[in-house]
Design an enzyme around this catalytic site. Structure first.
Site, mmCIF file in Angstrom:
data_model
loop_
_atom_site.group_PDB
_atom_site.id
_atom_site.type_symbol
_atom_site.label_atom_id
_atom_site.label_comp_id
_atom_site.label_asym_id
_atom_site.label_seq_id
_atom_site.Cartn_x
_atom_site.Cartn_y
_atom_site.Cartn_z
ATOM 1 N N HIS A 52 0.891 -1.195 -0.111
ATOM 2 C CA HIS A 52 -0.026 0.060 -0.002
ATOM 3 C C HIS A 52 0.997 1.212 -0.029
ATOM 4 O O HIS A 52 2.116 1.010 0.538
ATOM 5 C CB HIS A 52 -0.890 -0.039 1.317
ATOM 6 C CG HIS A 52 -2.017 -0.983 1.274
ATOM 7 N ND1 HIS A 52 -2.858 -1.052 2.035
ATOM 8 C CD2 HIS A 52 -2.298 -2.116 0.665
ATOM 9 C CE1 HIS A 52 -3.736 -1.799 1.910
ATOM 10 N NE2 HIS A 52 -3.130 -2.823 0.897
ATOM 11 N N GLU A 54 1.123 3.961 1.820
ATOM 12 C CA GLU A 54 1.598 4.229 3.172
ATOM 13 C C GLU A 54 2.490 3.332 3.574
ATOM 14 O O GLU A 54 3.558 3.700 4.065
ATOM 15 C CB GLU A 54 0.402 4.094 4.012
ATOM 16 C CG GLU A 54 -0.935 4.973 3.758
ATOM 17 C CD GLU A 54 -1.817 3.932 3.357
ATOM 18 O OE1 GLU A 54 -1.602 3.675 2.040
ATOM 19 O OE2 GLU A 54 -3.076 4.164 3.723
ATOM 20 N N CYS A 82 -6.145 1.847 5.989
ATOM 21 C CA CYS A 82 -6.784 0.647 6.352
ATOM 22 C C CYS A 82 -6.015 0.201 7.931
ATOM 23 O O CYS A 82 -5.223 0.871 8.143
ATOM 24 C CB CYS A 82 -6.633 -0.704 5.353
ATOM 25 S SG CYS A 82 -4.757 -1.026 5.224
ATOM 26 N N CYS A 85 -2.531 -0.499 7.650
ATOM 27 C CA CYS A 85 -1.632 0.949 7.500
ATOM 28 C C CYS A 85 -1.480 1.499 8.775
ATOM 29 O O CYS A 85 -0.595 2.237 9.100
ATOM 30 C CB CYS A 85 -2.161 1.583 6.238
ATOM 31 S SG CYS A 85 -1.868 0.892 4.632
#
Length: 151
Positions: A52, A54, A82, A85
């Site tokens: 992801h 992040e 999420c 993260c």
């Protein structure tokens, strides 16, 4: 640079992710007013469900800093992080989190598990939701509309 400029860079990273066929989420990590890492999602490209935006910027910034912690760092991301993260943000000791669109289904900050509000959370950043929210939501909406129309 100003906060809006940092979110603008995160939006540019989201659009670049969309151009690669990735879900268009972008992130920028800033320390002392300087962008130290930027990324868009790369889960498909890297065959890595943890890639992801992040996570990628946290990994890059930690490698540059030679540390697993990033005190004083601010993270700008186009979509509510999420739970995975949010945990990484907490473990990295990110100072402030700015995010654009809310994610009612997959978010882990204002929705879902609300990671930072849990008693087991070791560090909670200052959280500023809704930055460039309409534009961030539009990038996602357009991406998925195009995919539906093509499919």
């Amino acid at each position: 640079m100003k906060r809006a400029d940092f979110m603008g860079e995160a939006l540019a990273q989201a659009r670049a992710a969309a151009d690669r066929g990735e879900v268009p989420i972008g992130a920028v990590l800033v320390r002392e007013g300087v962008v130290v890492a930027r990324a868009g999602n790369r889960t498909r490209e890297l065959c890595d469900p943890t890639a992801h935006a992040e996570i990628l910027v946290i990994r890059e910034a930690c490698a540059q800093a030679g540390s697993e912690r990033l005190p004083g760092a601010d993270l700008y991301v186009t979509l509510e992080p999420c739970a995975m993260c949010a945990a990484a943000i907490s473990f990295a000791r990110i100072r402030r989190l700015y995010f654009g669109a809310l994610d009612e289904k997959g978010g882990g900050v204002a929705h879902g598990c609300r990671f930072f509000a849990q008693p087991t959370c070791h560090h909670a950043p200052e959280v500023y939701p809704g930055m460039a929210e309409a534009e961030a939501a539009a990038v996602l909406r357009d991406f998925f509309r195009t995919r539906r129309d093509e499919g």
